[in-house]
Design a protein around this motif. Structure first.
Motif, PDB file in Angstrom:
ATOM      1  N   SER A 149     -53.904  40.502 -39.224  1.00  0.00           N
ATOM      2  CA  SER A 149     -54.176  41.303 -38.169  1.00  0.00           C
ATOM      3  C   SER A 149     -53.256  42.454 -37.934  1.00  0.00           C
ATOM      4  N   LYS A 150     -52.350  42.518 -39.070  1.00  0.00           N
ATOM      5  CA  LYS A 150     -51.461  43.778 -39.036  1.00  0.00           C
ATOM      6  C   LYS A 150     -51.744  44.661 -40.363  1.00  0.00           C
ATOM      7  N   THR A 196     -50.375  37.034 -41.748  1.00  0.00           N
ATOM      8  CA  THR A 196     -51.283  37.535 -40.811  1.00  0.00           C
ATOM      9  C   THR A 196     -52.389  38.390 -41.493  1.00  0.00           C
ATOM     10  N   GLY A 213     -52.789  35.088 -36.447  1.00  0.00           N
ATOM     11  CA  GLY A 213     -51.270  34.419 -36.689  1.00  0.00           C
ATOM     12  C   GLY A 213     -50.973  33.688 -35.732  1.00  0.00           C
ATOM     13  N   ASP A 218     -42.972  32.932 -41.375  1.00  0.00           N
ATOM     14  CA  ASP A 218     -43.967  33.339 -40.643  1.00  0.00           C
ATOM     15  C   ASP A 218     -43.886  34.828 -41.019  1.00  0.00           C
TER      16      ASP A 218
HETATM   17  C1  LIG Z   1     -47.638  39.496 -34.219  1.00  0.00           C
HETATM   18  C2  LIG Z   1     -47.062  38.474 -34.989  1.00  0.00           C
HETATM   19  C3  LIG Z   1     -47.632  37.070 -34.972  1.00  0.00           C
HETATM   20  C4  LIG Z   1     -49.379  36.975 -34.440  1.00  0.00           C
HETATM   21  O1  LIG Z   1     -50.110  37.479 -35.282  1.00  0.00           O
HETATM   22  P1  LIG Z   1     -51.516  37.761 -34.897  1.00  0.00           P
HETATM   23  O2  LIG Z   1     -52.451  37.480 -36.165  1.00  0.00           O
HETATM   24  O3  LIG Z   1     -51.719  39.057 -33.981  1.00  0.00           O
HETATM   25  O4  LIG Z   1     -51.940  36.649 -33.905  1.00  0.00           O
HETATM   26  C5  LIG Z   1     -47.103  35.860 -35.386  1.00  0.00           C
HETATM   27  N1  LIG Z   1     -46.070  35.934 -35.848  1.00  0.00           N
HETATM   28  C6  LIG Z   1     -45.130  37.144 -35.739  1.00  0.00           C
HETATM   29  C7  LIG Z   1     -43.678  36.998 -36.166  1.00  0.00           C
HETATM   30  C8  LIG Z   1     -45.913  38.264 -35.430  1.00  0.00           C
HETATM   31  O5  LIG Z   1     -45.163  39.567 -35.561  1.00  0.00           O
END
Ligand SMILES: *Cc1c(COP(=O)(O)O)cnc(C)c1O
Length: 400
Positions: A247-248, A245, A114, A214
């Motif tokens: 990743s979460k 993302t 992300g 985002d």
């Molecule tokens: C966690 C986060 C990111 C980064 O995402 P990753 O995939 O972990 O790099 C970007 N923007 C926001 C708002 C986030 O909370």
């Protein structure tokens, strides 16, 4: 510590570390000795885990793991190339088509994280001194860094302050800009509040600005099947750039931008975080494809997440804690002092509850806190146990 001869020019780091410690900014790492789960083994201790972004408890799901293993058997462990050379496998493009379909956009493009997605978009779209990037003051660090790498000037508006945003957009600098882009988190990562997208879109339309949202913390959490905040507000066809993302809630790693086909083609050819980093291993791609199947077929996971969120938030408020402006599973417990927040977190950990203390400068002075995130996988017993420990330790420390 004494620095070895030959490393003397690194001695400045000792002073830097001292400063970090003095300012409570020195970080030590906790270790998981098993999978990321709603109840995990952290530093050798079994704790109710209120820290991870594993919203839908998918990081250790057997179906997702099987998909990742199968992809390793079929495609190997890595691509050993950037996307633009020979690092694009059929499943990379399949994932991008699926994400676009999921988000209701023409196309999408996946990045390694992300973080790099935000950097890529800001840098590739704001390419001239004549452009203007307009950003909420509480946007994520990756947007701040993206804005620093952009060639355009940037203007910051007070958090969710639509009057302040309007003032920037009607300024001569904005009116004369070649293009303007408003960037906002969909869900803000420290406070768990939601961007006022309908108001932002109305202003964007009036002043002819691009909007980029985002949705790192809204992916898999808000909107139908977890499609995000534009879907939640019925604005999917109007927000020009939707960042998500992987990743979460998706439990893997990666980020993506969902937008038009032209946007995808432009980013493939211009964005540095796409051009100069190798592509995801096939196992990561297969993980995300399987998670999309699950999101589309198991809305009950998201329902459980929100049921748990309501239950936990209500419990904290009833106990007398200040949960700030949160409207989502990210629930801060505002303490207002870094030292007290750390003490609270440490005592909770001893009691078997893991909630991270967050201090200045990650959050403003006076807004130091514990940050909690529940998942769909916490049982009502887990949450009640955590709430009773919050109460016990909160009273012990004179916080409630
Ligand atoms: C966690 C986060 C990111 C980064 O995402 P990753 O995939 O972990 O790099 C970007 N923007 C926001 C708002 C986030 O909370």
């Amino acid at each position: 510590m004494k620095t070895e001869a030959g490393m003397r020019n690194l001695e400045f780091l000792d002073a830097e570390l001292e400063t970090l410690k003095k300012e409570n900014r020195h970080i030590t790492l906790r270790q998981l000795s098993g999978p990321q789960e709603p109840v995990s083994i952290v530093d050798g201790k079994k704790v109710i885990n209120l820290t991870s972004n594993n919203y839908l408890a998918l990081t250790n799901d057997p179906r997702v793991k099987a998909a990742a293993k199968d992809a390793i058997d079929r495609y190997g462990v890595g691509t050993a190339a950037v996307r633009t050379i020979i690092g694009t496998m059929t499943i990379h493009e399949e994932l991008e088509r699926r994400l676009a379909r999921f988000k209701g956009t023409e196309a999408s493009i996946v990045f390694q994280s992300g973080f790099s997605t935000n950097v890529a978009l800001c840098q590739s779209l704001m390419t001239s001194e004549r452009d203007l990037l307009v950003s909420d003051e509480l946007n994520h660090a990756s947007i701040i860094d993206g804005a620093r790498l952009a060639k355009s000037p940037r203007k910051i508006y007070a958090h969710k302050d639509m009057k302040a945003l309007e003032k920037i957009l009607e300024s001569p600098e904005s009116r004369q800009a070649r293009r303007r882009m408003i960037v906002t988190d969909g869900v803000f990562s420290m406070d768990g509040d939601v961007a006022p997208l309908p108001d932002i879109m109305a202003l964007a339309d009036r002043f002819d600005a691009i909007v980029m949202v985002d949705d790192a913390h809204a992916s898999g959490v808000m909107g139908k099947n977890g499609r995000g905040t534009p879907d939640h507000f019925g604005l999917s066809d109007r927000v020009q750039v939707q960042i998500g993302t992987l990743s979460k809630a998706f439990g893997a790693i990666g980020g993506y931008a969902a937008s038009t086909q032209a946007m995808r083609e432009y980013l493939v050819s211009t964005s540095r975080p796409f051009l100069f980093t190798s592509s995801h291993p096939p196992s990561v791609v297969a993980t995300c494809l399987k998670v999309l199947d699950i999101l589309e077929s198991e809305p009950q996971r998201i329902e459980a997440l929100w049921r748990n969120t309501r239950h936990f938030k209500e419990g904290l408020r009833k106990a007398g804690f200040d949960t700030g402006a949160s409207e989502t599973p990210i629930t801060p417990v505002i303490i207002g002092d870094t030292e007290k927040a750390r003490k609270f977190s440490a005592r909770l950990f001893e009691e078997g509850v893991f909630a991270l203390a967050i201090g200045f400068p990650t959050v403003a002075k006076g807004r130091e806190r514990l940050r909690t995130i529940v998942s769909s996988g916490h049982t009502p017993q887990d949450l009640d146990e955590a709430l009773s420990k919050f109460q016990k330790v909160g009273k012990e420390l004179g916080l409630i």
